[in-house]
Design an enzyme around this catalytic site. Sequence first.
Site, short mmCIF file in Angstrom:
data_model
loop_
_atom_site.label_atom_id
_atom_site.label_comp_id
_atom_site.label_asym_id
_atom_site.label_seq_id
_atom_site.Cartn_x
_atom_site.Cartn_y
_atom_site.Cartn_z
CE LYS A 20 -54.98 -10.77 -49.68
NZ LYS A 20 -55.08 -12.04 -50.43
CB SER A 21 -59.75 -7.37 -53.38
OG SER A 21 -59.91 -8.36 -52.40
N GLY A 89 -53.88 -17.42 -54.17
CA GLY A 89 -54.95 -18.06 -54.92
C GLY A 89 -55.55 -17.13 -55.96
CB SER A 164 -63.28 -19.83 -55.47
OG SER A 164 -62.48 -18.66 -55.52
CD GLN A 166 -59.50 -16.21 -55.21
OE1 GLN A 166 -59.01 -17.31 -55.46
NE2 GLN A 166 -59.15 -15.51 -54.14
CG ASP A 307 -60.90 -13.03 -46.82
OD1 ASP A 307 -60.81 -14.27 -46.77
OD2 ASP A 307 -60.49 -12.36 -47.79
NE ARG A 338 -58.47 -17.66 -43.69
CZ ARG A 338 -58.46 -16.75 -44.64
NH1 ARG A 338 -59.59 -16.22 -45.05
NH2 ARG A 338 -57.33 -16.39 -45.22
#
Length: 425
Positions: A20-21, A89, A164, A166, A307, A338
């Site tokens: 995914k990344s 996100g 984050s 990101q 994750d 989580r």
Amino acid sequence: MLIVRKTERLEGEINAPPSKSYTHRAVIGASLAEGTSKIKNPLNGADCLSSVHGCRMLGAEIDIKEDVWIVKGGKLKTPEDVIDVGNSGTTLRILTGVSSQIPKGYAILTGDSSIRRRPMQPLLDALKQLNIEAFSSKEDGTAPIIVKSGKLKGDKVKIRGDVSSQFITSLMMTLPFNENDTEIILTSPLKSKPYLEITMDILDKFGIKVEETERGFLVYGNQRYRAIDYIVEGDYSSSSYLIAAGILTKSNITINNLFENSKQGDKAIIKIVKEMGADIKVKKDKVIVEGDYNLEGIDVDVKDIPDLVPTIAVLGCFAEGKTTIYNGEHVRYKECDRLSACAKELSKMGAKIKEKPDGLIIEGVKKLKGAKLNTYHDHRLVMAFTVAGLKAEGETVIEGEETVKISFPNFIEVMKTLGANIEIK
């Protein structure tokens, strides 16, 4: 809902789902590159398709075929409508930076209810330092985000490193458009660094130079993305559930397309399960699991691997002794909190699990019982709880199974192929 029943044996050879990344970063990089790129073996999951949608809105032409995406990029445009990133996100954060380089006007980015709660203020503050006007329409640091077209200015930008990664990926992918070289200066300790190594790996492939410095990162200015053909590697995050399932059952599973020299931080799942006592085998591009194994509890620092927390939590329940997950405050800012969710839901199955501010303490009980579990619209919880259900006595009912489409669209089919006793009702 997903019904999971105790499963004695799993067996088969499968391909790991694409990363995914890497898919996110590759399609956005290709959209910024002049010419035509081919992204081979992309993840056709909902999150990555949100990046496709966002890039199209910003001017890229993307032709989606089953195992290749053909991307014509290099010409950003002002979007005709609001960009809806769904539950992604990564898409929201990266495109918030990139959309500042549209030729005129504004870009507006929003998403689902979960996305509209996730923090954005550190990135907005960083963009302001670079002469970019970007703000929350609600003035609370969350989406919808409004970004005004602007020229990047300045040679340094300060940003936190512990909320984050990101945000920093967004700056790395946007700053090549600055005329100046720009240093990203981290004002707090960096977490999830492997995701930035993935970003730098992708940027290097597209011809963009970024270097690590003592204070953070240096992004060279006045660079251009170049079109490439790129093959997406398998995803260790998603494969962690397959590995865990094999470890907890009598199994003989081979997972292909997992690269031994991958830059993915979640490759750490291999080291973690070996330390717990699972003697799995790692070849050049595959992992072989021949369970079941007797596990022992360990301490795991999840600073760089948020994750993996649900997977580790489930394995800890079936281990001898105590498993401690720590350094994971940022795990609370994912699709859901989580840490809280794992503690609450696994306790319903009989787990001895205690939540602490930065992690979890799990006393291994070796046996869980089936229960009805809430997954809080979080794809990783669906998959981790499915693994728990395979080993639990009785029947486990998991709500919200459709969210697996975000990162592992055929997860249920793959598990059935391996022999898992699961069905959707």
